[in-house]
Write a protein that holds these residues in place. Structure first.
Motif, short mmCIF file in Angstrom:
data_model
loop_
_atom_site.label_atom_id
_atom_site.label_comp_id
_atom_site.label_asym_id
_atom_site.label_seq_id
_atom_site.Cartn_x
_atom_site.Cartn_y
_atom_site.Cartn_z
N TYR A 62 0.82 -1.21 0.00
CA TYR A 62 0.00 0.00 0.00
C TYR A 62 0.86 1.26 0.00
CZ TYR A 62 -3.45 3.39 1.83
OH TYR A 62 -4.26 4.49 2.02
N GLU A 63 1.95 1.24 0.75
CA GLU A 63 2.74 2.45 0.99
C GLU A 63 3.72 2.79 -0.13
OE1 GLU A 63 5.10 -0.96 2.91
OE2 GLU A 63 3.01 -0.44 2.46
N ASN A 64 3.73 1.98 -1.20
CA ASN A 64 4.75 2.14 -2.24
C ASN A 64 4.19 2.44 -3.63
OD1 ASN A 64 6.63 1.48 -0.30
ND2 ASN A 64 7.07 -0.56 -1.09
N PRO A 65 3.40 3.50 -3.81
CA PRO A 65 2.92 3.79 -5.16
C PRO A 65 4.09 4.14 -6.08
CG PRO A 65 2.53 5.67 -3.73
CD PRO A 65 2.99 4.55 -2.84
N LEU A 66 3.93 3.80 -7.35
CA LEU A 66 4.98 4.06 -8.34
C LEU A 66 4.43 4.92 -9.47
CD1 LEU A 66 7.76 3.57 -9.68
CD2 LEU A 66 6.78 1.47 -10.67
N VAL A 67 5.16 5.98 -9.78
CA VAL A 67 4.88 6.81 -10.96
C VAL A 67 6.10 6.73 -11.87
CG1 VAL A 67 4.33 9.11 -11.83
CG2 VAL A 67 3.44 8.37 -9.60
N TRP A 68 5.86 6.45 -13.15
CA TRP A 68 6.93 6.30 -14.15
C TRP A 68 6.54 7.14 -15.35
CZ3 TRP A 68 6.84 4.06 -19.10
CH2 TRP A 68 8.07 3.63 -19.65
N SER A 69 7.32 8.19 -15.64
CA SER A 69 6.95 9.13 -16.71
C SER A 69 8.10 9.31 -17.68
CB SER A 69 6.57 10.49 -16.11
OG SER A 69 5.33 10.43 -15.44
N VAL A 70 7.86 8.96 -18.92
CA VAL A 70 8.82 9.17 -19.99
C VAL A 70 8.73 10.62 -20.46
CG1 VAL A 70 9.45 8.53 -22.35
CG2 VAL A 70 8.68 6.78 -20.73
N VAL A 71 9.89 11.23 -20.75
CA VAL A 71 9.93 12.53 -21.42
C VAL A 71 10.95 12.42 -22.55
CG1 VAL A 71 10.42 14.99 -21.23
CG2 VAL A 71 9.30 13.80 -19.33
N HIS A 72 10.46 12.45 -23.78
CA HIS A 72 11.36 12.38 -24.92
C HIS A 72 11.97 13.73 -25.26
CE1 HIS A 72 10.78 8.20 -25.73
NE2 HIS A 72 9.49 8.31 -25.92
N SER A 73 11.18 14.79 -25.15
CA SER A 73 11.68 16.15 -25.37
C SER A 73 10.64 17.11 -24.83
CB SER A 73 11.93 16.41 -26.86
OG SER A 73 10.70 16.59 -27.55
N ALA A 74 11.06 18.37 -24.67
CA ALA A 74 10.15 19.37 -24.12
C ALA A 74 8.97 19.63 -25.04
CB ALA A 74 10.91 20.67 -23.88
N ASP A 75 9.14 19.38 -26.35
CA ASP A 75 8.07 19.63 -27.32
C ASP A 75 7.19 18.42 -27.57
OD1 ASP A 75 9.08 22.21 -27.70
OD2 ASP A 75 10.48 21.52 -29.24
N ASP A 76 7.52 17.30 -26.97
CA ASP A 76 6.79 16.06 -27.20
C ASP A 76 5.62 15.95 -26.22
OD1 ASP A 76 7.11 13.34 -28.68
OD2 ASP A 76 6.74 12.77 -26.60
N ILE A 77 4.56 15.26 -26.62
CA ILE A 77 3.40 15.11 -25.73
C ILE A 77 3.77 14.40 -24.44
CG2 ILE A 77 2.64 12.92 -26.73
CD1 ILE A 77 -0.26 13.88 -26.36
N THR A 78 4.86 13.64 -24.43
CA THR A 78 5.25 12.96 -23.20
C THR A 78 5.60 13.96 -22.10
OG1 THR A 78 7.51 12.78 -24.07
CG2 THR A 78 6.06 10.86 -24.33
N ALA A 79 6.13 15.13 -22.47
CA ALA A 79 6.42 16.15 -21.45
C ALA A 79 5.14 16.64 -20.80
CB ALA A 79 7.20 17.31 -22.07
N LEU A 80 4.10 16.85 -21.61
CA LEU A 80 2.80 17.27 -21.08
C LEU A 80 2.20 16.17 -20.20
CD1 LEU A 80 0.39 19.17 -20.87
CD2 LEU A 80 -0.42 18.26 -23.06
N MET A 81 2.30 14.92 -20.63
CA MET A 81 1.78 13.82 -19.82
C MET A 81 2.46 13.78 -18.46
SD MET A 81 1.60 10.72 -22.59
CE MET A 81 0.32 10.58 -23.82
N ARG A 82 3.77 13.94 -18.47
CA ARG A 82 4.52 13.95 -17.21
C ARG A 82 4.06 15.09 -16.31
NH1 ARG A 82 7.40 17.74 -14.14
NH2 ARG A 82 8.95 16.66 -12.86
N ASP A 83 3.94 16.30 -16.89
CA ASP A 83 3.60 17.48 -16.09
C ASP A 83 2.15 17.49 -15.63
OD1 ASP A 83 6.18 18.29 -16.59
OD2 ASP A 83 5.65 19.82 -18.08
N ALA A 84 1.25 16.94 -16.47
CA ALA A 84 -0.18 17.03 -16.17
C ALA A 84 -0.73 15.82 -15.42
CB ALA A 84 -0.97 17.22 -17.46
N VAL A 85 -0.06 14.67 -15.55
CA VAL A 85 -0.56 13.45 -14.90
C VAL A 85 0.46 12.89 -13.90
CG1 VAL A 85 -1.37 11.09 -15.27
CG2 VAL A 85 -2.02 12.89 -16.88
N GLY A 86 1.67 12.60 -14.39
CA GLY A 86 2.64 11.94 -13.53
C GLY A 86 3.07 12.77 -12.34
N ALA A 87 3.53 14.00 -12.57
CA ALA A 87 4.05 14.84 -11.49
C ALA A 87 2.99 15.19 -10.44
CB ALA A 87 4.69 16.10 -12.06
#
Length: 376
Positions: A93-118
């Motif tokens: 229970y005490e060990n949630p895991l968040v794993w967020s890829v960021v390929h580049s600042a202009d890639d949608i992965t950066a938005l996913m990290r900032d809006a969901v993961g972080a």
């Protein structure tokens, strides 16, 4: 037990109730188990070929709905775990895991990290009961598949959040496309398959949110097909995903059918869009539903179907479609070219965002919840 009946005139409008007789309108029947009702919690058993995704999308707006599309052995595994409450699970229970890829600042992965993961990691790490929370943050370290496997094996988390691209392609190889559909794509652009994960880790009752294209599956034709030019970059991706057909992606199927299965998986059918995460004119983030579902809901011991409903994921779908219709009317009467284009863009935004939210689905039983720690 309610049935979806193929090839009937109103098959996507109603569910057949053989016990009480008659058909129950999906959108307007009262909640409940009475002769005119549709229960508040529903579990769809079957593939998207047997019971189309559209049925789940509609039901998801008015009920708490999950789906299981498993082999016979996988279904036995899941039902056994469900009936025994994931007895002897080693999930922490005490060990949630968040794993967020960021390929580049202009890639949608950066938005996913900032809006969901972080934001989710911020919520987890601020909670004293979640002292083992971990964040593989693609902005500071490579979010590789190896790192994901190592953290899963070590932490045994009951809550998992991943943000990344989901694998679509390679075009021209339909068998490989089907095997890799929706696989999470790591920092090295390598798709991670279920076999690699299950070789080092047991899902063991975890709940997983995967913010990625096709993480839950695909359908054909795409619900977005007429909204983008087929030859555009977006249109090409949509056509590629749709070419796989209506399926549940291999990752959730494998994890939900494993010997010690996942409790539930939340993901996207079809490619997902940045518009679901932000409002373009203001760049306001619109992903509070993810935090509310996985932190306030799941970590509050709330059934995951109710957690999704309470988080408000589906609530804006109706207003977005109404605004889209209004924007189209305004566009038809607009004489200023610049305002007309802006109005048409907002109409497109409304429809795409509504569809994208509706196509964010739960796989697994909607009544499951993770056990709260014993504080006695």
């Amino acid at each position: 037990m309610l049935r979806y009946i193929h090839d009937e005139k109103f098959s996507k409008w109603v569910l057949r109730d053989y016990a009480n007789g008659g058909d129950r309108p999906i959108d307007t029947s009262p909640p409940g188990t009475g002769p005119d009702g549709i229960p508040a919690y529903l579990l769809i058993i079957g593939s998207p070929q047997e019971i189309p995704w559209d049925v789940q999308f509609q039901l998801g707006l008015v009920r708490r709905v999950g789906r299981l599309d498993l082999t016979d052995d996988g279904l036995d595994n899941y039902v056994h775990a469900l009936m025994t409450g994931w007895k002897d699970s080693e999930g922490r229970y005490e060990n949630p895991l968040v794993w967020s890829v960021v390929h580049s600042a202009d890639d949608i992965t950066a938005l996913m990290r900032d809006a969901v993961g972080a934001p989710l990691y911020e919520a987890f790490s601020a909670d004293a009961d979640l002292a083992g929370a971990a964040f593989v943050d693609g902005r500071t370290v490579p979010a590789t598949a190896k790192a994901l496997r190592e953290h899963l094996a070590r932490l045994k988390p009951l809550i998992i959040v991943t943000t990344s691209h989901g694998q679509i392609g390679p075009p021209g190889n339909p068998d490989l496309m089907r095997r890799q559909l929706g696989a999470i794509v790591d920092a090295e652009f390598t798709p991670e398959g279920p076999e690699e994960l299950l070789s080092v880790w047991k899902p063991d009752g975890a709940i997983w949110l995967a913010q990625a294209c096709c993480s839950a599956g695909s359908q054909s034709p795409s619900m977005f097909r007429d909204l983008f030019e087929p030859t555009s970059a977006v249109g090409s991706v949509l056509e590629s995903a749709a070419s796989v057909g209506p399926v549940v992606s291999p990752l959730p199927r494998a994890l939900l059918g494993a010997a010690r299965p996942l409790r539930a998986f939340i993901g996207h059918v079809e490619p997902t869009f940045d518009w679901t995460m932000t409002f373009p004119p203001t760049r306001q983030q619109l992903t509070h539903w993810a935090r509310e579902t996985m932190y306030s809901g799941a970590y509050g011991g709330i059934p995951i179907g109710l957690a999704l409903e309470s988080a408000g994921l589906y609530e804006p779908v109706g207003p977005l479609l109404l605004r889209q219709a209004t924007a189209l009317k305004d566009y038809a009467s607009e004489t200023d070219e610049l305002r007309a284009k802006r109005t048409l863009d907002l109409a497109l935004y409304g429809k795409v965002t509504a569809f994208d939210r509706a196509a964010t689905v739960l796989l697994g039983d909607p009544t499951v919840s993770i056990p709260l720690p014993n504080r006695s």
